[in-house]
Design an enzyme around this catalytic site. Structure first.
Site, PDB file in Angstrom:
ATOM      1  N   THR A 150       0.867  -1.179   0.000  1.00  0.00           N
ATOM      2  CA  THR A 150       0.000   0.000   0.000  1.00  0.00           C
ATOM      3  C   THR A 150       0.901   1.225   0.000  1.00  0.00           C
ATOM      4  O   THR A 150       2.119   1.101   0.107  1.00  0.00           O
ATOM      5  CB  THR A 150      -0.967  -0.033   1.197  1.00  0.00           C
ATOM      6  OG1 THR A 150      -1.843  -1.143   1.011  1.00  0.00           O
ATOM      7  CG2 THR A 150      -1.815   1.214   1.360  1.00  0.00           C
ATOM      8  N   GLY A 185       0.310  -0.144   5.818  1.00  0.00           N
ATOM      9  CA  GLY A 185       0.630  -1.092   6.888  1.00  0.00           C
ATOM     10  C   GLY A 185      -0.520  -1.961   7.332  1.00  0.00           C
ATOM     11  O   GLY A 185      -0.514  -2.444   8.468  1.00  0.00           O
TER      12      GLY A 185
HETATM   13  O1  DON Z   1      -7.612  -1.009   3.144  1.00  0.00           O
HETATM   14  C1  DON Z   1      -6.893  -1.592   3.949  1.00  0.00           C
HETATM   15  O2  DON Z   1      -6.965  -1.422   5.142  1.00  0.00           O
HETATM   16  C2  DON Z   1      -5.847  -2.554   3.426  1.00  0.00           C
HETATM   17  N1  DON Z   1      -6.234  -3.053   2.146  1.00  0.00           N
HETATM   18  C3  DON Z   1      -4.523  -1.863   3.392  1.00  0.00           C
HETATM   19  C4  DON Z   1      -3.424  -2.811   3.035  1.00  0.00           C
HETATM   20  C5  DON Z   1      -2.089  -2.357   3.431  1.00  0.00           C
HETATM   21  O3  DON Z   1      -1.882  -1.300   3.995  1.00  0.00           O
HETATM   22  C6  DON Z   1      -0.987  -3.293   3.167  1.00  0.00           C
HETATM   23  N2  DON Z   1       0.255  -2.703   3.570  1.00  0.00           N
HETATM   24  N3  DON Z   1       1.010  -2.980   4.357  1.00  0.00           N
END
Ligand code: DON
Length: 515
Positions: A325, A416
């Site tokens: 992300t 995260g």
């Molecule tokens: O929207 C969310 O909360 C998750 N899909 C975010 C994923 C994410 O931050 C992965 N990174 N470490």
């Protein structure tokens, strides 16, 4: 910087950065994904959140990732075409430019188009995450042809060119959202998804809409915190944990007890996330009650000097690690600001790319609760509030945030997974309590409790020896996370001295630039 120099504002720059990240950081976010852009317009003080979160396809069913016996099928919500929700990023780029920008979409997308066409040398993290997703990427011929080198993990220095993505970006530049959600691109996306066992339809794409939402606003000893609204849990959990902490004597407590209180606040905030939160267009969520001081006071009453076992808090029956992300923070010379957290969820999303599009699709469907009490890839549990339904948006943790104190305005956020909210909480507390500056907030050692599993996960160095002992003696189970996590980006404007400061997480890639 180029877009700002050309006369664009923070909103134009946010579009340019979102698009450029879609090209150079395809494992983190992209046209095939979604995100939240928190905007502040200085001229009239307008603050809103652009919700460009993915939606479940219209043919989605609540049990679509379960087998005949009701058991989740491993990988089904993570890899391949069936894992992908309908992307929101292209619609958001078009909307933000048209409604809030000063430049044209073609101008804002030009740097990204160049980067896609001319290529860029891959870097260490790209290689590491491509290796992590090698099997899934290899299963998608278009993704493999784009992100791998003749089917192999590319070596450092490999020039990654994405001509199909450049053409898709050009169609968006020329036609706005219709360049993606209709016509040639839409046709290729739907054909590719269907061929690979997915359930997208042309109507899914045609009907996709971004939503302008009112951000969640919290207060902490007089300061104002503005953060993401549902379908992100971020703002609500942040407000709730800050409210709890405001009613506890954390300022008078020694460092170990203070951390205990923060952990207990996290536990309760994440418990309510699992219990009550989901897409508010589909379920009723009493946001005012959950973020009220009265409710926090009641929750604080249950917090003593010992850890509360999560299973003793009424909630969800119990039953890994995110490294991707993306987030960026922008402040322009007029005082306009953007905090944006964008995602394809897992590294390289579903790792599936429909042929001829250059667009790797998200696997944000895994953010739904695919079965009550069963954790998703981040171990987050949920219930019916976050169950899959056609057209619904999966609950997120992404928390682009503004902190507004008497003297400072802060634009902050991080990737995260489930830990996003606790990271933003810890950094916010430092800032709200006047400790350090941007560099310190983003570098701060992190700890995290998400209700279930009932452990305090932490980076090495987050606690002193004495603090570890105190926490363990008071009933906490500690677990060191071997790798550092997060990639926080913060910009601060000190209003009284009219000074600007910015910092990028030393753990990740990023660059803080002041012009
Ligand atoms: O929207 C969310 O909360 C998750 N899909 C975010 C994923 C994410 O931050 C992965 N990174 N470490």
């Amino acid at each position: 910087m180029q877009v700002l120099a050309k006369g664009g504002n923070a909103f134009d720059a946010a579009v340019a950065v979102s698009a450029a990240l879609a090209v150079v950081e395809p494992m983190g976010s992209g046209l095939g994904g979604g995100g939240f852009w928190l905007l502040h317009r200085q001229r009239d003080g307008l603050q809103l959140m652009i919700d460009g979160r993915e939606r479940a396809p219209l043919k989605a069913r609540h049990d679509m990732y379960l087998d005949k016996n009701g058991t989740p099928v491993p990988g089904l919500s993570l890899n391949g075409a069936l894992a992908a929700g309908i992307p929101g990023v292209p619609a958001a780029l078009d909307h933000i430019t048209r409604k809030y920008g000063r430049l044209t979409l073609a101008e804002n997308l030009a740097p990204a188009i160049r980067l896609a066409r001319d290529g860029f040398p891959i870097y260490e993290r790209y290689r590491r995450l491509a290796e992590f997703r090698l099997e899934a990427l290899s299963d998608s011929p278009a993704a493999a042809a784009t992100f791998l080198d003749q089917g192999f993990l590319p070596e450092a220095g490999f020039q990654l060119k994405q001509p199909d993505l450049a053409r898709t970006l050009e169609r968006i530049a020329a036609k706005g959202r219709d360049g993606f959600y209709k016509g040639d691109t839409a046709h290729k996306l739907v054909r590719g998804v269907k061929k690979a066992g997915g359930i997208w339809s042309k109507k899914d794409l045609r009907d996709y809409r971004i939503v302008e939402r009112k951000p969640v606003v919290a207060s902490y000893h007089g300061a104002r915190i503005v953060s993401a609204a549902l379908p992100s849990a971020g703002g609500i959990v942040l407000a709730q944990t800050l409210n709890i902490l405001e009613s506890l004597p954390i300022r008078q407590s020694g460092p170990a007890l203070r951390k205990h209180y923060i952990i207990e606040a996290m536990r309760r905030g994440y418990r309510d996330r699992a219990r009550y939160l989901g897409d508010s267009d589909f379920i009723k969520v009493d946001v005012d009650a959950l973020t009220s001081k009265q409710y926090a006071d009641r929750l604080s009453e249950g917090i003593g000097k010992r850890a509360t076992p999560s299973k003793s808090l009424p909630g969800i029956e119990p039953r890994r690690l995110g490294t991707d992300t993306t987030h960026f923070s922008i402040l322009d010379r007029d005082g306009n600001r953007v905090a944006a957290t964008l995602s394809v969820n897992y590294p390289f999303g579903s790792a599936f790319m429909p042929a001829g599009t250059g667009v790797v699709l998200n696997n944000e469907m895994d953010d739904f609760s695919i079965k009550p009490g069963v954790g998703n890839v981040y171990g987050l549990v949920g219930n019916g509030a976050n169950a899959i339904a056609p057209g619904k948006r999966p609950l997120s943790s992404m928390s682009p945030t503004f902190i507004e104190t008497e003297d400072a305005v802060v634009v902050i956020g991080t990737p995260g997974g489930s830990r996003i909210i606790s990271m933003v909480l810890l950094a916010s507390l430092e800032c709200l309590e006047g400790r350090g500056g941007a560099k310190d907030w983003v570098a701060l050692k992190r700890y995290h409790h998400q209700y279930l599993p009932d452990v305090v996960q932490h980076e090495a160095g987050a606690f002193t020896h004495a603090e570890e002992k105190f926490l363990e003696d008071h009933g906490h189970k500690l677990e060191t996370i071997n790798r550092n996590y997060g990639n926080m980006q913060a910009v601060v404007w000190y209003k009284k001295s009219n000074r600007v400061d910015a910092a990028s997480d030393p753990r990740g890639e990023g660059l803080a630039t002041i012009q």
